[in-house]
Design a protein around this motif. Structure first.
Motif, mmCIF file in Angstrom:
data_model
loop_
_atom_site.group_PDB
_atom_site.id
_atom_site.type_symbol
_atom_site.label_atom_id
_atom_site.label_comp_id
_atom_site.label_asym_id
_atom_site.label_seq_id
_atom_site.Cartn_x
_atom_site.Cartn_y
_atom_site.Cartn_z
ATOM 1 N N HIS A 34 0.830 -1.204 0.000
ATOM 2 C CA HIS A 34 0.000 0.000 0.000
ATOM 3 C C HIS A 34 0.866 1.257 0.000
ATOM 4 O O HIS A 34 0.629 2.190 -0.782
ATOM 5 C CB HIS A 34 -0.928 0.005 1.216
ATOM 6 C CG HIS A 34 -1.841 1.191 1.269
ATOM 7 N ND1 HIS A 34 -2.951 1.316 0.460
ATOM 8 C CD2 HIS A 34 -1.796 2.331 2.012
ATOM 9 C CE1 HIS A 34 -3.554 2.470 0.711
ATOM 10 N NE2 HIS A 34 -2.874 3.106 1.647
ATOM 11 N N GLU A 35 1.874 1.278 0.863
ATOM 12 C CA GLU A 35 2.735 2.459 0.950
ATOM 13 C C GLU A 35 3.496 2.693 -0.357
ATOM 14 O O GLU A 35 3.586 3.831 -0.841
ATOM 15 C CB GLU A 35 3.726 2.306 2.106
ATOM 16 C CG GLU A 35 3.096 2.318 3.489
ATOM 17 C CD GLU A 35 2.582 0.953 3.940
ATOM 18 O OE1 GLU A 35 2.208 0.829 5.120
ATOM 19 O OE2 GLU A 35 2.565 0.017 3.119
ATOM 20 N N GLU A 38 1.099 3.745 -3.231
ATOM 21 C CA GLU A 38 0.689 5.143 -3.078
ATOM 22 C C GLU A 38 1.813 6.092 -3.478
ATOM 23 O O GLU A 38 1.568 7.136 -4.095
ATOM 24 C CB GLU A 38 0.278 5.388 -1.626
ATOM 25 C CG GLU A 38 -0.239 6.788 -1.359
ATOM 26 C CD GLU A 38 -0.716 6.955 0.070
ATOM 27 O OE1 GLU A 38 -0.458 8.026 0.653
ATOM 28 O OE2 GLU A 38 -1.331 6.010 0.599
ATOM 29 N N GLU A 84 -9.001 7.942 4.004
ATOM 30 C CA GLU A 84 -8.032 8.646 4.829
ATOM 31 C C GLU A 84 -7.988 10.104 4.390
ATOM 32 O O GLU A 84 -8.243 10.417 3.222
ATOM 33 C CB GLU A 84 -6.656 8.008 4.674
ATOM 34 C CG GLU A 84 -6.581 6.560 5.121
ATOM 35 C CD GLU A 84 -5.219 5.957 4.853
ATOM 36 O OE1 GLU A 84 -4.265 6.355 5.558
ATOM 37 O OE2 GLU A 84 -5.102 5.124 3.938
ATOM 38 N N HIS A 87 -7.092 11.509 0.776
ATOM 39 C CA HIS A 87 -6.988 10.369 -0.125
ATOM 40 C C HIS A 87 -8.265 10.192 -0.948
ATOM 41 O O HIS A 87 -9.338 10.667 -0.580
ATOM 42 C CB HIS A 87 -6.723 9.082 0.658
ATOM 43 C CG HIS A 87 -5.325 8.974 1.170
ATOM 44 N ND1 HIS A 87 -4.796 9.847 2.092
ATOM 45 C CD2 HIS A 87 -4.334 8.088 0.885
ATOM 46 C CE1 HIS A 87 -3.546 9.503 2.367
ATOM 47 N NE2 HIS A 87 -3.241 8.445 1.641
ATOM 48 N N PRO A 308 -10.353 3.922 8.966
ATOM 49 C CA PRO A 308 -9.739 4.183 7.657
ATOM 50 C C PRO A 308 -8.249 3.868 7.650
ATOM 51 O O PRO A 308 -7.510 4.235 8.565
ATOM 52 C CB PRO A 308 -9.992 5.687 7.453
ATOM 53 C CG PRO A 308 -11.223 5.970 8.237
ATOM 54 C CD PRO A 308 -11.141 5.085 9.440
ATOM 55 N N GLY A 309 -7.809 3.152 6.602
ATOM 56 C CA GLY A 309 -6.408 2.787 6.466
ATOM 57 C C GLY A 309 -6.029 1.501 7.162
ATOM 58 O O GLY A 309 -4.885 1.041 7.041
ATOM 59 N N ASN A 310 -6.971 0.893 7.894
ATOM 60 C CA ASN A 310 -6.658 -0.330 8.640
ATOM 61 C C ASN A 310 -7.440 -1.518 8.084
ATOM 62 O O ASN A 310 -7.846 -2.411 8.821
ATOM 63 C CB ASN A 310 -6.984 -0.143 10.127
ATOM 64 C CG ASN A 310 -6.394 -1.248 10.991
ATOM 65 O OD1 ASN A 310 -5.313 -1.761 10.704
ATOM 66 N ND2 ASN A 310 -7.099 -1.621 12.045
#
Length: 416
Positions: A34-35, A38, A84, A87, A308-310
């Motif tokens: 994901h990182e 992005e 997020e 985003h 969000p994000g998890n």
């Protein structure tokens, strides 16, 4: 016995070595998919409108309807329910069936990024497409990790099946490797030692044998969980059910509809979400609904509860999930981490263990390191095999070229 096990380890190891090399290297990278994705593709993940504080976001359900209205050929199958800050909302879609042909449309994409404030489509891509460009690199590596991009055939996901078989062989070979790593009880310390100063082949051998011994438990966990990831319903759940009761999954109790005959839901995603939220409130859950998906093959909605994000559930056994029947709105099942039988909890732990997310950030770092170790063990194993094969071939040549030993002629032969 030892000779047979060494021989078995040699050929089983050679069979899986290249595939584990690929899986290890890709696994080390996709721990951060994901990182990295992005970072490589801001146009897909960064909202052009900026921070969500700059305006009121559209409801996720409205965004899904907007995406479907923009292209009636697709159906939204996964919808994040919150983005997020700053985003986009990234949806997954599947093609609908073309009434004229009875086959699925080919929209050329399966992922859509929308600005949560304006609702504008920022980007589309075909997740999992083979390609090394910025847009496709991380999805390509992710799919390569678990399927080698082997095409499906005869209604079977052949790549997933093949890598599942590789995982089974890996589990078996792990026990064989541990056994032959200790040839003598009195010299067990050698199986943990590395001859760093001697280098060369001796160090290569120690990296393979001693390196494998030091991390054997972690390797076994990765091997077992790889089988669970690829062959959950074919192998792992039937095997676990022998030792423990398992709560039936809605995907076990229903028959999948053919790909060209998707089940059209009678309730929409907004109603399914409302039903799931009511049940979550009844159970006393305080974590918000984080995402909803629909399975056209089974006619079931799934609602995951996370912030969000998890969405991957960092730390612990993952996120709770409720299933809603797409036809009548009844509850079709639930997955609550840490509850159920021993078998249920064992199955819940498979993805968190395989991804390292069971330990949060330290676990992800550990899995990246283990991916590199798996690659090293694969390469050193091939080097050992190549070295011994070369030695065997050389010995065979020397034997063929050796002069034939002769003794004194028999008396009767000499008399002639």
């Amino acid at each position: 016995m030892r000779f047979f096990l060494v021989l078995l380890h040699r050929w089983l190891g050679l069979f899986i070595a290249v595939f584990l090399l690929i899986a290890g290297l890709t696994g080390a990278v996709i721990s951060w998919d994901h990182e990295l994705d992005e970072w490589l593709n801001p146009q897909l993940f960064k909202a052009q409108s900026g921070s969500e504080e700059g305006g009121e976001s559209l409801s996720p359900v409205a965004l899904a309807e907007q995406a479907e209205a923009a292209d009636p050929r697709v159906r939204v199958t996964y919808l994040p329910l919150a983005a997020e800050p700053g985003h986009t909302v990234v949806l997954f879609v599947q093609p609908r069936i073309d009434p004229a042909t009875g086959e699925a449309f080919e929209p050329g994409y399966n992922q859509v990024a929308l600005d949560p404030i304006t609702g504008e489509i920022q980007d589309r891509r075909l997740w999992g497409e083979i390609g090394l460009n910025r847009e496709n690199l991380l999805p390509f590596l992710y799919k390569l990790h678990y399927s080698l991009h082997i095409p499906d055939g005869w209604g079977i996901e052949l790549g997933i099946l093949f890598m599942g078989i590789v995982g089974i062989v890996w589990v078996l070979d792990s026990f064989i490797a541990l056994w032959i790593a200790f040839p003598s009880a009195s010299a067990w310390r050698k199986s943990f030692a590395f001859r760093w100063r001697q280098g060369g082949y001796k160090l290569n051998f120690d990296l393979h044998r001693s390196g494998g011994v030091w991390v054997w438990g972690l390797l076994l966990i990765m091997a077992v969980t790889s089988v669970s990831m690829n062959l959950e319903f074919q192998v792992m759940r039937p095997l676990v059910s022998v030792f423990s009761n398992l709560t039936p999954s809605p995907f076990e109790t229903r028959t999948a509809s053919p790909p060209n005959q998707p089940i059209e839901p009678r309730i929409d995603r907004a109603r399914a979400l409302e039903i799931a939220q009511t049940e979550a409130d009844r159970r006393g859950w305080t974590v918000p609904a984080g995402g909803i998906f629909y399975s056209p093959a089974y006619g079931v909605y799934g609602v995951g509860f996370f912030t969000p994000g998890n969405d991957h559930g960092d730390g612990g056994l993952g996120n709770p999930r409720l299933y809603v029947d797409g036809m009548d709105g009844s509850l079709a099942g639930a997955e609550v981490p840490g509850t159920g039988s021993f078998g249920d909890i064992f199955m819940q732990a498979q993805f968190p263990l395989h991804s390292g997310r069971i330990l949060g950030l330290p676990g992800r770092i550990l899995i990246s390191v283990m991916g590199l170790i798996v690659a090293i063990l694969s390469v050193t194993g091939i080097v050992i095999w190549a070295r011994k094969r070369r030695a065997r071939l050389a010995a065979g040549v020397r034997k063929q070229n050796a002069p034939v030993a002769t003794g004194p002629l028999p008396v009767e032969f000499g008399d002639r």
